[in-house]
Design a protein around this motif. Structure first.
Motif, PDB file in Angstrom:
ATOM      1  N   HIS A   1       5.877   0.853 -21.109  1.00  0.00           N
ATOM      2  CA  HIS A   1       5.759   0.321 -22.464  1.00  0.00           C
ATOM      3  C   HIS A   1       4.556  -0.602 -22.513  1.00  0.00           C
ATOM      4  N   VAL A   2       3.692  -0.356 -23.481  1.00  0.00           N
ATOM      5  CA  VAL A   2       2.500  -1.180 -23.661  1.00  0.00           C
ATOM      6  C   VAL A   2       2.658  -1.941 -24.975  1.00  0.00           C
ATOM      7  N   PHE A   3       2.744  -3.262 -24.893  1.00  0.00           N
ATOM      8  CA  PHE A   3       2.771  -4.065 -26.123  1.00  0.00           C
ATOM      9  C   PHE A   3       1.397  -4.013 -26.778  1.00  0.00           C
ATOM     10  N   ILE A   4       1.393  -3.873 -28.099  1.00  0.00           N
ATOM     11  CA  ILE A   4       0.115  -3.877 -28.814  1.00  0.00           C
ATOM     12  C   ILE A   4       0.259  -4.742 -30.061  1.00  0.00           C
ATOM     13  N   ARG A   5      -0.778  -5.452 -30.379  1.00  0.00           N
ATOM     14  CA  ARG A   5      -0.784  -6.278 -31.584  1.00  0.00           C
ATOM     15  C   ARG A   5      -0.713  -5.357 -32.812  1.00  0.00           C
TER      16      ARG A   5
ATOM     17  N   PHE B   1      -7.377   0.501 -30.054  1.00  0.00           N
ATOM     18  CA  PHE B   1      -6.848   1.055 -28.796  1.00  0.00           C
ATOM     19  C   PHE B   1      -7.223   2.539 -28.660  1.00  0.00           C
ATOM     20  N   LEU B   2      -7.002   3.287 -29.737  1.00  0.00           N
ATOM     21  CA  LEU B   2      -7.278   4.724 -29.683  1.00  0.00           C
ATOM     22  C   LEU B   2      -8.780   4.979 -29.511  1.00  0.00           C
TER      23      LEU B   2
ATOM     24  N   VAL C   1     -12.061  -4.326 -26.919  1.00  0.00           N
ATOM     25  CA  VAL C   1     -10.904  -4.330 -27.823  1.00  0.00           C
ATOM     26  C   VAL C   1      -9.687  -5.046 -27.223  1.00  0.00           C
ATOM     27  N   ALA C   2      -9.813  -5.471 -25.980  1.00  0.00           N
ATOM     28  CA  ALA C   2      -8.638  -6.024 -25.290  1.00  0.00           C
ATOM     29  C   ALA C   2      -8.075  -7.242 -26.032  1.00  0.00           C
ATOM     30  N   ASP C   3      -8.956  -8.143 -26.470  1.00  0.00           N
ATOM     31  CA  ASP C   3      -8.459  -9.343 -27.151  1.00  0.00           C
ATOM     32  C   ASP C   3      -7.762  -8.989 -28.457  1.00  0.00           C
TER      33      ASP C   3
ATOM     34  N   VAL D   1      -4.004  -5.570 -25.399  1.00  0.00           N
ATOM     35  CA  VAL D   1      -3.795  -4.633 -24.280  1.00  0.00           C
ATOM     36  C   VAL D   1      -4.933  -4.830 -23.275  1.00  0.00           C
ATOM     37  N   PRO D   2      -4.610  -5.155 -22.033  1.00  0.00           N
ATOM     38  CA  PRO D   2      -5.673  -5.365 -21.041  1.00  0.00           C
ATOM     39  C   PRO D   2      -6.562  -4.120 -20.899  1.00  0.00           C
ATOM     40  N   ALA D   3      -7.845  -4.363 -20.678  1.00  0.00           N
ATOM     41  CA  ALA D   3      -8.796  -3.247 -20.569  1.00  0.00           C
ATOM     42  C   ALA D   3      -8.379  -2.281 -19.464  1.00  0.00           C
ATOM     43  N   ALA D   4      -7.878  -2.826 -18.358  1.00  0.00           N
ATOM     44  CA  ALA D   4      -7.504  -1.951 -17.239  1.00  0.00           C
ATOM     45  C   ALA D   4      -6.379  -0.995 -17.649  1.00  0.00           C
ATOM     46  N   VAL D   5      -5.471  -1.485 -18.505  1.00  0.00           N
ATOM     47  CA  VAL D   5      -4.369  -0.619 -18.957  1.00  0.00           C
ATOM     48  C   VAL D   5      -4.917   0.493 -19.854  1.00  0.00           C
TER      49      VAL D   5
END
Ligand code: SF4
Length: 739
Positions: free
Chosen positions: A214-218, A225-226, A267-269, A273-277
């Motif tokens: 599960h990835v939390f996203i704002r 993200f996409l 886009v991470a901030d 979602v962390p960039a690595a994820v």
């Protein structure tokens, strides 16, 4: 005679489950179970389907029309409708009458077959539907990419090895824009065969809990993200030039250029979602043997709804998974001819009068219906027809629309209930009980994860003089035309024109034949059944009126397959579907590309990721506002709570059970706090469809379990500009403890 058993499709959600009903001698539905012999649902049933008997026998269901709040006869009611509409048209013109078509209409056979006839009979440009508070962005994206707004790829759940889901919670909704009975079981099967499910969502939903990751996203940032996934595929040379798509895709280089500014680190901030994820998610998607990306309501009801919907299928193309088994595939519904000539998709053929919003799919955004009713001037909406919806609760800034409805000169509603919307109607025309209504899922089999057909005749006959739902709509169409003609002529006219077109199109199974000969071959049932028979026989699995003797007819479906007919796994069919001007998939349509500028600007706006935002929520026992009068579905603890992160609860000084005041530009609502770490900090959630505390309704159970209306705070001014879809997720709000 004792109890008897009957079978039918459940009409309550998109999952298409087969049901087994036990009825007593009087035709009362005593028990509902899953139909074990249904080849698609195989006995699956959810709590909603199991209570169909309560819904069917609800004593609050209207049995007769209401005219000015009083029970009336059918002829009297239709005469009142004809007179009411004619007077408004005579005084103010055809556009002064608007039509609103609600979500339940898509779950019936009559809605798709007769709803458009009402709009055509009126000749109004003021058509509004629940689609612009739901999935319109997906139609727009598919229209631009594939040429057909109804060509929506669905995840091939039963064969995929990797599913990336955004803004979808099928463990509660049972699936949407992907009809799949036992969606939860199909998800578990992906994992059981070694596949992976990733859920991207601001909440750890039940679906997210079932997933591998599960990835939390704002909320509201899925497009970033996409885009970052697309960026990574290009940057790391992971784009697959799939053989079956070779030479069939335009715009690859344009897309690559567009994605340059959206590196995961950029886009991470904004997304949280962390960039690595993000990079790992892209790599896993590219590496999977069979993968599908699937986005649903959470991705549509956002400011970037169309961009999200577009990018979901961009990813399916870039990973080589569009139109291949285990990927994202186009269903082939049995009732839709494949030889139809389709015009390439376009929007903005007209614009709304007040805000200048573009028409999409023949309709205007429900977010501007209140503007059109309230704003004086030529073309002002003075009358409204609602068919099976409750926009006084479901539209953004519903309180404003509710007030606007009260000021209409005339309103007629087709609805079984006197609810928050229909209480404003001068005439209410109730459809019969579900058990008295035939069923074939015209809209939803076009979204099913297997090709499938099932016809359910009524299991209880209609009393004499009681119009069927189809007859109601046909009579409404006649009344809307201002005439008093024979409603049956409407069906005859449609049958005649469809057959005339079919015989004229090369490639049609009846090309060159005589329409009159075909007309005589149709099913001997009702006119609705004859129309369905015609569609099935002209469809891809049909008998072609004898050209394919073993093919499908309604008679065969009804008599040989009473539990439904499985027509097999989805098949590659891009050639049948594509109808862009270029004849190729438009991977980077100019409309979407232009809207990426808005996305880019938002990324540069440092304020984009601040503040508290509101999102919606779905529960298994609820479906919009339809089922809140069913006692079994509303009993137990209150589910209409405000979920918030414990850190936010502490910040505003509330504990579980306290009341929180939620305020937005549009309004305020007070709800009971439910602190939970399943929701991101800075995000709060309220379920939709509630707020049954208005006077003048006749839904006694719902009134006792009123809940609060989330659309008291959603904002009708905020829309996705490409589709006109309401922004119901990511609504900026402030919170305070209510004193
Ligand atoms: S999942 Fe949907 S279709 Fe199936 S029983 Fe429940 S409400 Fe009916």
């Amino acid at each position: 005679m004792g109890d008897r058993t009957a079978f039918r499709t459940c009409p309550l959600c998109e999952a298409l489950c087969g049901l087994e009903l036990t009825l007593d001698e009087a035709g009362t539905v005593k028990r509902v179970r899953g139909d074990e012999k249904d080849p698609f649902s195989k006995g699956f049933i959810c709590p909603k389907g199991a209570t169909l008997g309560s819904l069917d026998g609800d004593p609050d269901r209207l049995a007769e029309p209401l005219v000015a709040g009083e029970t009336a006869g059918w002829d009297e009611a239709f005469e009142a409708v004809r007179r009411g509409l004619s007077e408004v048209v005579a005084r103010h013109g055809r556009d002064a009458v608007a039509v609103y078509i609600g979500n339940p209409t898509a779950h019936s056979i009559a809605g798709p077959l007769y709803g458009s006839a009402v709009v055509k009979a009126l000749g109004t440009r003021n058509l509004y539907t629940a689609s612009t508070a739901d999935q319109m962005p997906k139609h727009v994206a598919c229209g631009h990419m594939f040429g057909d707004p109804l060509a929506i790829p669905v995840p091939d759940l039963d064969r995929t090895g990797h599913l990336l889901m955004l803004g979808a919670n099928p463990l509660e909704s049972n699936g949407s824009l992907a009809s799949a009975p036992d969606f939860p079981g199909r998800l578990k099967a992906i994992r059981a065969r070694g596949g992976k499910i990733t859920v991207v969502d601001p909440r750890r939903t039940r679906t997210a809990a079932l997933a591998d990751e599960h990835v939390f996203i704002r909320p509201g940032t899925d497009a970033f993200f996409l885009m970052a996934l697309v960026h990574t595929l290009f940057a790391e040379d992971l784009v697959k030039t799939a053989e079956h798509l070779a030479g069939r895709v335009n715009g690859l280089d344009d897309l690559r250029a567009l994605a340059v500014d959206f590196a995961p680190e950029d886009v991470a901030d904004a997304t949280g979602v962390p960039a690595a994820v993000i990079r790992r998610t892209a790599r896993e998607l590219a590496a999977a043997d069979r993968a599908a990306v699937y986005g649903r309501i959470g991705t549509c009801t956002q400011a970037y709804g169309t961009l999200n919907s577009w990018l979901v299928d961009v990813l399916n193309v870039l990973t080589g998974n569009l139109d291949r088994p285990g990927g994202a595939m186009f269903p082939r519904p049995a009732h839709a001819p494949v030889y139809r000539r389709k015009k390439p998709f376009t929007t903005a053929r007209w614009r709304s009068r007040v805000r200048g919003l573009p028409e999409v799919n023949g309709e205007l955004p429900v977010a501007t219906l209140a503007d059109e009713i309230e704003t004086p001037g030529e073309g002002q909406v003075r009358a409204l027809i609602t068919i099976g919806g409750n926009p006084a609760l479901s539209a953004p800034n519903a309180a404003r629309l509710d007030r606007a409805l009260a000021g209409l000169e005339f309103m007629v509603s087709i609805d079984p209930y006197l609810n928050e919307t229909t209480r404003h109607a001068h005439v209410v025309l109730p459809p019969p009980r579900p058990a008295q209504t035939p069923h074939y899922d015209i809209a939803l089999t076009g979204l099913a994860v297997r090709d499938y057909a099932r016809y359910s005749p009524p299991v209880v006959p209609l009393p004499d003089g009681r119009p069927s739902e189809a007859e109601l709509l046909a009579r409404l169409a006649v009344a809307a035309s201002g005439t008093d003609g024979d409603p049956a002529l409407l069906d005859e006219m449609i049958i005649k024109s469809t057959l005339a077109k079919a015989v004229a199109i090369p490639g049609s199974p009846v090309h060159g034949r005589e329409p009159d000969e075909l007309r005589k071959m149709l099913d001997t049932g009702t006119l609705t059944e004859q129309r369905l028979d015609m569609m099935l026989r002209l469809g891809p699995y049909g008998d072609g009126f004898g050209a394919e003797p073993a093919g499908l007819t309604l008679t065969r479906l009804r008599t040989e397959h009473p539990h439904g007919l499985d027509l097999g796994a989805l098949k590659p069919r891009l050639d049948e579907v594509l109808c862009t001007t270029s004849g190729r998939i438009e991977l980077c349509p100019s409309t979407c590309a232009a809207d990426v500028d808005r996305l880019r600007s938002a990324l540069r706006d440092p304020g984009a990721s601040g503040g508290t935002v509101l999102i919606g929520r779905r529960h298994l026992r609820s479906n919009n506002s339809w089922l809140h009068n069913v006692p079994e579905l509303v009993r137990g603890s209150n589910t209409c709570t405000l979920q918030l992160n414990p850190a936010d609860a502490e910040r505003i000084g509330v504990a579980a059970g306290d009341t929180v005041r939620v305020t937005s530009r549009a309004g305020a609502v007070e709800a009971v706090a439910e602190p939970t770490d399943t929701i991101m900090a800075g995000v709060v959630s309220l379920p939709h469809g509630w707020g049954h505390d208005r006077p003048g309704t006749r839904t006694r159970v719902a009134s006792r379990h009123a809940g609060v209306n989330v659309n008291a705070v959603t904002d009708e001014q905020e829309i996705d500009p490409l589709s006109g879809n309401a922004v119901l997720n990511g609504v900026p709000v402030t919170l305070e403890a209510a004193r």
